[in-house]
Write a protein that holds these residues in place. Structure first.
Motif, mmCIF file in Angstrom:
data_model
loop_
_atom_site.group_PDB
_atom_site.id
_atom_site.type_symbol
_atom_site.label_atom_id
_atom_site.label_comp_id
_atom_site.label_asym_id
_atom_site.label_seq_id
_atom_site.Cartn_x
_atom_site.Cartn_y
_atom_site.Cartn_z
ATOM 1 N N LEU A 60 0.822 -1.204 0.000
ATOM 2 C CA LEU A 60 0.000 0.000 0.000
ATOM 3 C C LEU A 60 0.862 1.261 0.000
ATOM 4 O O LEU A 60 1.758 1.410 0.818
ATOM 5 C CB LEU A 60 -0.906 0.021 1.233
ATOM 6 N N SER A 61 0.561 2.139 -0.932
ATOM 7 C CA SER A 61 1.204 3.454 -0.984
ATOM 8 C C SER A 61 0.330 4.370 -1.833
ATOM 9 O O SER A 61 -0.514 3.906 -2.612
ATOM 10 C CB SER A 61 2.608 3.368 -1.588
ATOM 11 N N ARG A 62 0.532 5.652 -1.666
ATOM 12 C CA ARG A 62 -0.221 6.614 -2.474
ATOM 13 C C ARG A 62 0.006 6.395 -3.972
ATOM 14 O O ARG A 62 -0.963 6.402 -4.734
ATOM 15 C CB ARG A 62 0.159 8.041 -2.067
ATOM 16 N N PRO A 63 1.263 6.179 -4.426
ATOM 17 C CA PRO A 63 1.462 5.952 -5.864
ATOM 18 C C PRO A 63 0.717 4.713 -6.378
ATOM 19 O O PRO A 63 0.182 4.729 -7.489
ATOM 20 C CB PRO A 63 2.975 5.770 -6.000
ATOM 21 N N VAL A 64 0.656 3.665 -5.580
ATOM 22 C CA VAL A 64 -0.040 2.440 -6.004
ATOM 23 C C VAL A 64 -1.534 2.708 -6.151
ATOM 24 O O VAL A 64 -2.155 2.297 -7.135
ATOM 25 C CB VAL A 64 0.227 1.283 -5.007
ATOM 26 N N GLU A 67 -2.125 4.972 -9.202
ATOM 27 C CA GLU A 67 -1.956 4.206 -10.444
ATOM 28 C C GLU A 67 -3.168 3.322 -10.712
ATOM 29 O O GLU A 67 -3.661 3.251 -11.835
ATOM 30 C CB GLU A 67 -0.693 3.343 -10.348
ATOM 31 N N ASN A 68 -3.675 2.661 -9.680
ATOM 32 C CA ASN A 68 -4.850 1.806 -9.841
ATOM 33 C C ASN A 68 -6.101 2.598 -10.196
ATOM 34 O O ASN A 68 -7.018 2.060 -10.797
ATOM 35 C CB ASN A 68 -5.097 0.992 -8.567
ATOM 36 N N MET A 69 -6.132 3.862 -9.790
ATOM 37 C CA MET A 69 -7.262 4.718 -10.118
ATOM 38 C C MET A 69 -7.024 5.474 -11.427
ATOM 39 O O MET A 69 -7.853 6.290 -11.819
ATOM 40 C CB MET A 69 -7.528 5.694 -8.967
ATOM 41 N N LEU A 76 -4.885 12.744 -7.432
ATOM 42 C CA LEU A 76 -5.547 12.012 -6.352
ATOM 43 C C LEU A 76 -5.603 12.885 -5.098
ATOM 44 O O LEU A 76 -6.650 13.001 -4.462
ATOM 45 C CB LEU A 76 -4.814 10.694 -6.064
ATOM 46 N N HIS A 77 -4.477 13.499 -4.769
ATOM 47 C CA HIS A 77 -4.412 14.372 -3.595
ATOM 48 C C HIS A 77 -5.459 15.492 -3.684
ATOM 49 O O HIS A 77 -6.200 15.743 -2.725
ATOM 50 C CB HIS A 77 -3.006 14.965 -3.458
#
Length: 145
Positions: A60-64, A67-69, A76-77
């Motif tokens: 889990l991370s913000r980049p993951v 990317e999935n979204m 995203l932020h």
């Protein structure tokens, strides 16, 4: 690929409750694997859903999540911020809800609960739990019984 004979091997340490949790998690992942982006859901709901799916993997991370979204991290932020959320707050919300569910199963060791919530160390989980509930997981369990 696995040899089908491997699937018949009996495990020496069976845990029916953990099996049920893993089975329900895998079912959720399978059902939702074709729908990583759900346009009718808010960004925060989509992110929560993905956080819940990815949390037990330890990836889990913000980049993951971004990317999935199919979003840039900054986008995203901004979208989460416009809904009144931060990525960290969503992760905490999901972890709190999952921790409550997992702690309801007495037979699951605390170290496994920590791992399923994406923590590498049980001590990290304990510190986060104390921050969320102002008590340790052990104290929480005692208060529920």
């Amino acid at each position: 690929e696995l040899d089908t004979d491997f699937l018949d091997v009996k495990l020496s340490s069976q845990n029916p409750q953990l099996h049920g949790l893993v089975s329900s998690y895998l079912s959720m992942v399978e059902i939702n694997s074709n729908s990583t982006s759900k346009p009718n859901l808010s960004t925060s709901k989509q992110a929560r859903h993905l956080i819940q799916k990815i949390l037990p993997t330890g990836q889990l991370s913000r980049p993951v999540i971004a990317e999935n979204m199919k979003l840039h991290e900054r986008a995203l932020h901004r979208k989460l911020q416009s809904e009144g959320y931060t990525f960290e707050a969503l992760v905490d919300e999901v972890r709190i809800a999952e921790a409550k569910k997992l702690l309801a199963h007495d037979a699951i060791p605390m170290s496994q609960i920590a791992g399923l919530l994406g923590y590498n160390e049980q001590s990290s989980f304990n510190r986060a739990f104390k921050r969320w509930f102002n008590m340790t997981p052990k104290q929480y369990l005692q208060s529920k019984h």
